[in-house]
Design a protein around this motif. Structure first.
Motif, PDB file in Angstrom:
ATOM      1  N   ARG A 137     -18.489 -12.244  13.549  1.00  0.00           N
ATOM      2  CA  ARG A 137     -18.963 -13.629  13.719  1.00  0.00           C
ATOM      3  C   ARG A 137     -20.427 -13.643  14.169  1.00  0.00           C
ATOM      4  N   ARG A 138     -20.765 -12.738  15.077  1.00  0.00           N
ATOM      5  CA  ARG A 138     -22.143 -12.705  15.584  1.00  0.00           C
ATOM      6  C   ARG A 138     -23.141 -12.199  14.544  1.00  0.00           C
ATOM      7  N   ARG A 139     -22.712 -11.154  13.794  1.00  0.00           N
ATOM      8  CA  ARG A 139     -23.640 -10.551  12.827  1.00  0.00           C
ATOM      9  C   ARG A 139     -23.730 -11.374  11.541  1.00  0.00           C
ATOM     10  N   GLY A 140     -22.652 -12.006  11.146  1.00  0.00           N
ATOM     11  CA  GLY A 140     -22.669 -12.816   9.927  1.00  0.00           C
ATOM     12  C   GLY A 140     -23.010 -12.040   8.671  1.00  0.00           C
ATOM     13  N   PRO A 141     -22.296 -10.948   8.395  1.00  0.00           N
ATOM     14  CA  PRO A 141     -22.603 -10.204   7.171  1.00  0.00           C
ATOM     15  C   PRO A 141     -22.492 -11.122   5.940  1.00  0.00           C
ATOM     16  N   HIS A 185     -17.657 -22.329  21.008  1.00  0.00           N
ATOM     17  CA  HIS A 185     -16.657 -23.329  21.436  1.00  0.00           C
ATOM     18  C   HIS A 185     -16.258 -24.252  20.277  1.00  0.00           C
ATOM     19  N   ARG A 186     -17.078 -24.317  19.252  1.00  0.00           N
ATOM     20  CA  ARG A 186     -16.744 -25.170  18.104  1.00  0.00           C
ATOM     21  C   ARG A 186     -15.988 -24.394  17.020  1.00  0.00           C
ATOM     22  N   TYR A 187     -15.908 -23.068  17.182  1.00  0.00           N
ATOM     23  CA  TYR A 187     -15.297 -22.225  16.156  1.00  0.00           C
ATOM     24  C   TYR A 187     -13.782 -22.359  16.138  1.00  0.00           C
ATOM     25  N   ARG A 188     -13.223 -22.613  14.996  1.00  0.00           N
ATOM     26  CA  ARG A 188     -11.763 -22.658  14.847  1.00  0.00           C
ATOM     27  C   ARG A 188     -11.286 -21.362  14.204  1.00  0.00           C
ATOM     28  N   LEU A 232     -23.086 -16.456  13.992  1.00  0.00           N
ATOM     29  CA  LEU A 232     -22.903 -17.649  14.819  1.00  0.00           C
ATOM     30  C   LEU A 232     -23.393 -17.370  16.234  1.00  0.00           C
ATOM     31  N   PRO A 233     -24.306 -18.193  16.745  1.00  0.00           N
ATOM     32  CA  PRO A 233     -24.752 -18.006  18.135  1.00  0.00           C
ATOM     33  C   PRO A 233     -23.594 -18.213  19.111  1.00  0.00           C
ATOM     34  N   ALA A 234     -23.625 -17.452  20.189  1.00  0.00           N
ATOM     35  CA  ALA A 234     -22.526 -17.516  21.163  1.00  0.00           C
ATOM     36  C   ALA A 234     -22.340 -18.928  21.707  1.00  0.00           C
ATOM     37  N   ASP A 235     -23.429 -19.678  21.797  1.00  0.00           N
ATOM     38  CA  ASP A 235     -23.288 -21.009  22.402  1.00  0.00           C
ATOM     39  C   ASP A 235     -22.614 -22.006  21.459  1.00  0.00           C
TER      40      ASP A 235
END
Lengths: 377, 377, 377
Positions: free
Chosen positions: C248-252, C194-197, C188-191
């Protein structure tokens, strides 16, 4: 009544064994745990056994016989993935030419039952092997597995005869037991009979006795497997146990082992990486601990899990960590090695425990031992 | 009401059947037991059937169709371990070139479901076979098994067409039924319809009825398998049973057999070693009785055990000794041969029994028969 | 609160979801159903999620990663029945030369556990793959299957690196997610944070809490599989979930997907015959939906059923018709496509549901959807 090296980390395990004995009058058991070559717990409860007693352990013998296989593999005399007929040409009859040594040794060959009743005297004999060599597999070879309760021993013995030119029992005695000084025998010499403790029938509570009495007369595969000899499947001097001198002396690899937990744990310790007296390269044991059979055992109709000869831990019988290998016995005994923790474990109860196979207490003690080592790692 | 040869050893079995009938008003059944070629018990209870009645037996038909396969194997016209495409080249589509005849005949080919709805008229027809030939297996061929309730018949029929140049039904009629004089039909001639007894729905007690009513609407593999035709899966004249004249006349190998226990036991007796009129060498049946499939049936989601076409005894359905082979049917019927005891056994109840498959009573009677023979051996 | 296209046929399904939410305070869920490319139900209940929220879905990610595999197969870059070593020579160590891509992708390779603890940072990393490449399979390759909970992702990622020369995550992003405009991310891109629950632990009732508390400490294969990293298996910012920014950033591919049901249903719709924007030929998905593994999962010790990567409907989890393919996740989410009905289905609950795996409600809603389409066909 801790008898040997007392590693304080194992005191709770010892206490659990003693509590169990206190709660179950008449119960006796040996328990030996080694970490690597060190005996960290050597315990005994009850009055039927003392620490040095030797007794029959049924199928725990299979795991001991597997040590012979391992050494032959290490020596290059036996290759697990070759066809059996490369060593034993007669075995190829009736559709068995492609069966590998490994399939035979992981209960996959479809030969759980000899085509004719075997005499007790044949149990460690080439004649019994010839019967198996001739017959058609019950299942398409390799397509299923089922506990070869007696016949895996006959098959191991013949493979040793063909590949090593001696008997499995003699090989074990001279190459493994004597060098290690292990108090465990496949074929007990008569001069050690005075140390032998009788295998006793399980003590059934009324519920268990009613359960046994209510069993319908059966005539299925499991029943056939356990009545495949001319002797009764009981603890009489004529029955299929080491109480029968014919069995005790011959020490058939499937069920004929006699010894104690000091001996068993010493044997399994000699399979672990770093041991001072290795039976074979640890790679051989890692290979034999690779799972070959998993699912519903066609003979026993329960979940089982086998490597090459060895039983492996699995949900129904979670005795060790991933990578552990060993074997249980009908009376409740259990012995195994666990490379992940370096533990070699052996437990022998007396009398036999109901309903048979590794005593649930042994599983609990084994898991406790794993956790103790893991926690202190 | 013992109707034929009365071997006194089987009186208790007869009595058990009659006791069951007395306790279950409306229950009727035929029971025939042979030892070798001798009819040692030929019994009937209740009023729906008499000893000579013929009725539909659903999948018991598969075991009868297997006799045709056995004769073709005996004759060398069909080899079980050859690829299906050697006989039926079109079958190779969509990844099926390596599938063997034996895999097809042991529910392993991944074709339990035709890719399109089949017309009832197609059930014994090359058109249905062409549908299966074209489609992709549901599972990697050989990797699993699941009851090919209708399709194993379609596949057997096409294999017979390709290897024998005639239909399975005609082959059965001329090569097996007529020479033996067996009162069992794959395709009932119209002039025997007057002897046909209607297959009746099971009588449900309130608990069973509630169980059936509470089943959720399903749309899974098992449901799809049993609704793979354009006809309802019921006992109406338009349904998927021999009550439907389209099915009764064609006698599809999977479900279309009509006959009685005298006929069925005669057929199975003709497979046993020493029979006066062998259908094939006993070695052929021993080979077909070798287990090919064991475990959780992917379609039925219960433990099943199959040889080549034949069902084998197993813990969930322990109808015979090691080496026995036969088949049950949806209505509760069971027929098999048991080489170890020389028994050929057939049982047909009416109405259908709930929940389907071999009536537990039939298993009990079969085991009693084994024990009687074993005890008097 | 129907948010999008309201197909009146699905009103009862929506009502069932809303009734469930009303009966379970604190429960929230997204539900999106498409028929072909049309969103016929897009619903949300509760307050934790809204229709556009994105959250972590654990193993539902595996089904999304499978879309990358499908496209590579479609493009000819990857062949499922070739040996892994054709793409990844180092993989052949320790007896793995014959393992096929398909075996690896159907949990059959015997590598459910990395030989050493993996750092969270390695989960989508070639270093983790190198560990697996070196080790000995736990079972004879192909002889069994067991859920490769984390490692199937590592293996997929390396196969993509080797066959496509890019990462699975980048391939997904550029070739699938962006062209389709799917609101689902592997990495998930850092930007979009804010939508991540947050993924929330299951709310246990007292019975469930007691059940969890009474579990013995375990040290078996399943436990080892779920503790194969240096992070706790929990929902903390340091744990093994997308709440951990490293994950979350890497998305394995195994567990790192983040998105919502609109995105998931859009992705699965793009696999169905007739879709406007196909990810691959429908034949590729039909092939990947062929069952490869069925029986008792060696790791999870429950009945499981897998095609190539995808979970298939089976009696324990009957989410779709014959031919459907998808995946569930630890928190209760489920997403799949069903070619027989043209349905693409996605469901995400919050908090996580106990005991894990597809929420029974999702199965019920999915079956209702199948029946609705079938009834109106």
């Amino acid at each position: 009544m801790l008898e040997a090296t007392a590693d304080p980390r194992f005191e709770n395990i010892s206490a659990k064994l003693h509590d169990h004995a206190a709660a179950h009058p008449g119960f006796s058991a040996q328990l030996s745990i080694r970490i690597g070559d060190d005996l960290v717990l050597d315990d005994v409860v009850g009055t039927r056994l003392d620490g040095g007693s030797i007794t029959g352990v049924y199928s725990v013998s299979k795991g001991v016989a597997a040590l012979v296989i391992a050494q032959l593999v290490h020596d290059g005399a036996l290759e697990l993935d070759r066809a059996v007929i490369d060593y034993w040409p007669e075995f190829g009859a009736n559709g068995k030419t492609a069966i590998t040594v490994r399939q035979v040794l992981s209960h996959r060959a479809g030969l759980p039952l000899a085509a004719r009743t075997l005499a007790i005297q044949e149990l460690a004999d080439a004649g019994a092997a010839a019967v198996l060599a001739e017959q058609r597999p019950l299942w398409a070879p390799g397509s299923a597995f089922g506990y070869h309760a007696l016949t895996i021993g006959i098959l191991m013995e013949e493979l040793v005869r063909r590949s090593a030119g001696t008997t499995l029992q003699r090989f074990f005695d001279t190459q493994i037991r004597e060098p290690l000084g292990a108090d465990f025998y496949l074929g007990l010499p008569a001069d050690l009979d005075h140390r032998y403790r009788w295998v006793e029938d399980p003590r059934l509570d009324p519920t268990q006795a009613a359960e046994v009495a209510s069993r319908p007369p059966v005539d299925d595969l499991a029943a056939a497997v356990f009545s495949n000899t001319d002797a009764p499947d009981d603890r009489s001097p004529q029955g299929v146990s080491t109480n029968n001198v014919e069995i005790r002396r011959r020490g058939p690899a499937a069920i004929g082992g006699v010894g104690n937990t000091r001996g068993l744990s010493l044997l399994y310790a000699a399979t672990l990486p770093g041991t001072r007296r290795p039976i074979a390269n640890p790679e051989v044991f890692a290979d034999m601990a690779q799972q070959q059979s998993w699912g519903i055992d066609r003979v026993l109709n329960v979940a089982n899990c086998f490597g090459t000869v060895f039983m492996l831990p699995q949900p129904r019988m979670p005795f060790g960590c991933v990578g552990a290998y060993g074997h249980d016995g009908a009376g409740g005994a259990l012995a195994f090695a666990d490379p992940a923790t370096g533990v070699a474990f052996a437990y022998i109860p007396s009398p036999m425990q109901y309903p048979g196979g590794a005593d649930p207490l042994s599983i609990e003690l084994a898991r406790d031992a794993m956790l103790v080592v893991r926690a202190s790692a």
